[in-house]
Design a protein around this motif. Structure first.
Motif, PDB file in Angstrom:
ATOM      1  N   HIS A  87       0.857  -1.306  -0.049  1.00  0.00           N
ATOM      2  CA  HIS A  87       0.054  -0.070  -0.148  1.00  0.00           C
ATOM      3  C   HIS A  87       0.701   1.170   0.258  1.00  0.00           C
ATOM      4  O   HIS A  87       0.550   1.978  -0.840  1.00  0.00           O
ATOM      5  CB  HIS A  87      -0.975   0.034   1.203  1.00  0.00           C
ATOM      6  CG  HIS A  87      -1.672   1.162   1.120  1.00  0.00           C
ATOM      7  ND1 HIS A  87      -2.762   1.453   0.115  1.00  0.00           N
ATOM      8  CD2 HIS A  87      -2.042   2.203   2.211  1.00  0.00           C
ATOM      9  CE1 HIS A  87      -3.454   2.559   0.602  1.00  0.00           C
ATOM     10  NE2 HIS A  87      -2.799   3.120   1.618  1.00  0.00           N
ATOM     11  N   GLU A  88       1.771   1.247   0.782  1.00  0.00           N
ATOM     12  CA  GLU A  88       2.651   2.652   0.967  1.00  0.00           C
ATOM     13  C   GLU A  88       3.985   2.360   0.818  1.00  0.00           C
ATOM     14  O   GLU A  88       4.590   1.380   1.295  1.00  0.00           O
ATOM     15  CB  GLU A  88       2.253   3.091   2.519  1.00  0.00           C
ATOM     16  CG  GLU A  88       2.794   4.312   2.793  1.00  0.00           C
ATOM     17  CD  GLU A  88       2.274   5.024   4.165  1.00  0.00           C
ATOM     18  OE1 GLU A  88       2.740   6.137   4.508  1.00  0.00           O
ATOM     19  OE2 GLU A  88       1.456   4.144   4.990  1.00  0.00           O
ATOM     20  N   THR A  89       4.631   3.329   0.328  1.00  0.00           N
ATOM     21  CA  THR A  89       6.135   3.156  -0.126  1.00  0.00           C
ATOM     22  C   THR A  89       6.836   4.456   0.521  1.00  0.00           C
ATOM     23  O   THR A  89       8.134   4.717   0.301  1.00  0.00           O
ATOM     24  CB  THR A  89       6.452   3.274  -1.774  1.00  0.00           C
ATOM     25  OG1 THR A  89       5.871   4.442  -2.281  1.00  0.00           O
ATOM     26  CG2 THR A  89       5.802   1.933  -2.215  1.00  0.00           C
ATOM     27  N   GLY A  90       6.089   5.164   1.027  1.00  0.00           N
ATOM     28  CA  GLY A  90       6.659   6.563   1.705  1.00  0.00           C
ATOM     29  C   GLY A  90       6.839   7.715   0.879  1.00  0.00           C
ATOM     30  O   GLY A  90       6.095   7.741  -0.215  1.00  0.00           O
ATOM     31  N   PRO A  91       7.465   8.768   1.318  1.00  0.00           N
ATOM     32  CA  PRO A  91       7.154   9.912   0.392  1.00  0.00           C
ATOM     33  C   PRO A  91       7.988   9.495  -0.999  1.00  0.00           C
ATOM     34  O   PRO A  91       8.844   9.030  -1.350  1.00  0.00           O
ATOM     35  CB  PRO A  91       8.461  10.908   1.160  1.00  0.00           C
ATOM     36  CG  PRO A  91       8.552  10.222   2.532  1.00  0.00           C
ATOM     37  CD  PRO A  91       8.235   8.927   2.468  1.00  0.00           C
ATOM     38  N   ALA A  92       7.606  10.876  -1.919  1.00  0.00           N
ATOM     39  CA  ALA A  92       8.118  10.448  -3.242  1.00  0.00           C
ATOM     40  C   ALA A  92       9.550  10.789  -3.538  1.00  0.00           C
ATOM     41  O   ALA A  92       9.936   9.897  -4.195  1.00  0.00           O
ATOM     42  CB  ALA A  92       7.314  11.706  -4.246  1.00  0.00           C
ATOM     43  N   GLN A  93       9.974  11.631  -2.608  1.00  0.00           N
ATOM     44  CA  GLN A  93      11.321  11.926  -2.618  1.00  0.00           C
ATOM     45  C   GLN A  93      12.255  10.487  -2.163  1.00  0.00           C
ATOM     46  O   GLN A  93      11.729  10.114  -0.931  1.00  0.00           O
ATOM     47  CB  GLN A  93      11.823  13.192  -1.748  1.00  0.00           C
ATOM     48  CG  GLN A  93      13.325  13.464  -1.922  1.00  0.00           C
ATOM     49  CD  GLN A  93      13.629  14.615  -1.259  1.00  0.00           C
ATOM     50  OE1 GLN A  93      13.165  15.150  -0.570  1.00  0.00           O
ATOM     51  NE2 GLN A  93      14.764  15.331  -1.834  1.00  0.00           N
ATOM     52  N   GLY A  94      12.990  10.105  -2.870  1.00  0.00           N
ATOM     53  CA  GLY A  94      13.829   8.868  -2.517  1.00  0.00           C
ATOM     54  C   GLY A  94      13.166   7.529  -2.777  1.00  0.00           C
ATOM     55  O   GLY A  94      13.354   6.617  -2.480  1.00  0.00           O
ATOM     56  N   ARG A  95      11.932   7.585  -3.414  1.00  0.00           N
ATOM     57  CA  ARG A  95      11.242   6.469  -3.517  1.00  0.00           C
ATOM     58  C   ARG A  95      11.708   5.334  -4.410  1.00  0.00           C
ATOM     59  O   ARG A  95      11.746   4.285  -3.932  1.00  0.00           O
ATOM     60  CB  ARG A  95       9.745   6.832  -4.193  1.00  0.00           C
ATOM     61  CG  ARG A  95       8.981   5.504  -4.612  1.00  0.00           C
ATOM     62  CD  ARG A  95       7.485   5.974  -5.063  1.00  0.00           C
ATOM     63  NE  ARG A  95       6.735   6.363  -3.860  1.00  0.00           N
ATOM     64  CZ  ARG A  95       6.007   7.397  -4.042  1.00  0.00           C
ATOM     65  NH1 ARG A  95       5.630   7.973  -4.954  1.00  0.00           N
ATOM     66  NH2 ARG A  95       5.175   7.879  -2.966  1.00  0.00           N
ATOM     67  N   GLU A  96      12.430   5.671  -5.658  1.00  0.00           N
ATOM     68  CA  GLU A  96      13.032   4.845  -6.324  1.00  0.00           C
ATOM     69  C   GLU A  96      14.266   4.003  -5.331  1.00  0.00           C
ATOM     70  O   GLU A  96      14.168   2.775  -5.334  1.00  0.00           O
ATOM     71  CB  GLU A  96      13.652   5.378  -7.565  1.00  0.00           C
ATOM     72  CG  GLU A  96      12.532   5.682  -8.680  1.00  0.00           C
ATOM     73  CD  GLU A  96      11.873   7.080  -8.404  1.00  0.00           C
ATOM     74  OE1 GLU A  96      12.242   8.004  -7.337  1.00  0.00           O
ATOM     75  OE2 GLU A  96      10.935   7.292  -9.237  1.00  0.00           O
ATOM     76  N   ALA A  97      15.062   4.658  -4.955  1.00  0.00           N
ATOM     77  CA  ALA A  97      16.308   4.169  -4.093  1.00  0.00           C
ATOM     78  C   ALA A  97      15.687   3.232  -3.104  1.00  0.00           C
ATOM     79  O   ALA A  97      16.054   1.910  -2.798  1.00  0.00           O
ATOM     80  CB  ALA A  97      17.233   5.071  -3.575  1.00  0.00           C
ATOM     81  N   ARG A  98      14.544   3.822  -2.287  1.00  0.00           N
ATOM     82  CA  ARG A  98      14.175   2.857  -1.311  1.00  0.00           C
ATOM     83  C   ARG A  98      13.423   1.691  -1.881  1.00  0.00           C
ATOM     84  O   ARG A  98      13.626   0.557  -1.186  1.00  0.00           O
ATOM     85  CB  ARG A  98      13.118   4.007  -0.547  1.00  0.00           C
ATOM     86  CG  ARG A  98      12.411   3.660   0.662  1.00  0.00           C
ATOM     87  CD  ARG A  98      11.622   4.391   1.747  1.00  0.00           C
ATOM     88  NE  ARG A  98      10.676   4.920   0.664  1.00  0.00           N
ATOM     89  CZ  ARG A  98      10.943   6.393   0.186  1.00  0.00           C
ATOM     90  NH1 ARG A  98      11.910   7.049   0.590  1.00  0.00           N
ATOM     91  NH2 ARG A  98       9.803   7.024  -0.393  1.00  0.00           N
ATOM     92  N   CYS A  99      12.681   1.814  -2.777  1.00  0.00           N
ATOM     93  CA  CYS A  99      12.112   0.479  -3.463  1.00  0.00           C
ATOM     94  C   CYS A  99      12.907  -0.332  -4.017  1.00  0.00           C
ATOM     95  O   CYS A  99      12.835  -1.666  -3.787  1.00  0.00           O
ATOM     96  CB  CYS A  99      10.780   0.907  -4.383  1.00  0.00           C
ATOM     97  SG  CYS A  99       9.452   1.654  -3.496  1.00  0.00           S
TER      98      CYS A  99
END
Length: 168
Positions: A87-99
């Motif tokens: 459902h949730e991946t956190g803020p848009a900033q940094g999403r790609e690296a986090r995922c």
């Protein structure tokens, strides 16, 4: 393989029902993917009854009954494509690296929560898809959902569908 991607339906709080266009897409899909915030378990029951296959997760607005039936993260191998749903991946900033860190062995990650459509590919090659919401556009211009095709270990023909305003 034809996919329908939805999230953040919030039924019956934000709408009384899914739009008919979405139900038509359910009928046409081989797999319906719901990235959480159903709110009412009745929608899960109806999707399972009307759709060929449903893959879903619970969201932050989903109560105990949905949490009993749905995982926080769902994973499936579909036609050679490794899919995950959260459902949730956190803020848009940094999403790609986090995922990329969270889902290293995944080809496609479907997520929700923001009600903001999203379609990017991370530096690690992970495709990130958020269908928005078919019932609660929040600050977006339209309610939305996604369709996609899987074949030969590839996802393609990803289409964002904009729904017309609800009457009334």
């Amino acid at each position: 393989m034809h996919l329908l991607l939805i999230a953040d339906t919030h039924l019956p709080k934000r709408a009384k029902a899914l739009p008919e266009e979405v139900w038509d897409a359910v009928s046409a899909a081989d797999i319906v993917i719901h990235a959480g915030d159903w709110v009412d378990v009745a929608l899960l029951d109806e999707l399972e009854a009307r759709g060929a296959r449903t893959i879903g997760v619970h969201g932050n607005n989903d109560g105990p009954e949905l949490r009993k039936r749905l995982p926080e993260i769902a994973r499936a191998e579909l036609d050679g494509v490794w899919l995950a749903v959260i459902h949730e991946t956190g803020p848009a900033q940094g999403r790609e690296a986090r995922c990329d860190r969270w889902f290293p062995d995944t080809d496609v990650l479907v997520f929700g929560h923001s009600h903001i459509p999203w379609d990017t590919t991370t530096p690690g090659g992970l495709r990130l898809l958020n269908p928005g919401s078919p019932t609660d556009r929040r600050r977006q211009p339209h309610c939305t959902y996604l369709t996609a095709e899987l074949s030969g270990e590839h996802i393609g023909n990803v289409v964002l569908h904009r729904l017309p305003p609800r009457p009334g």
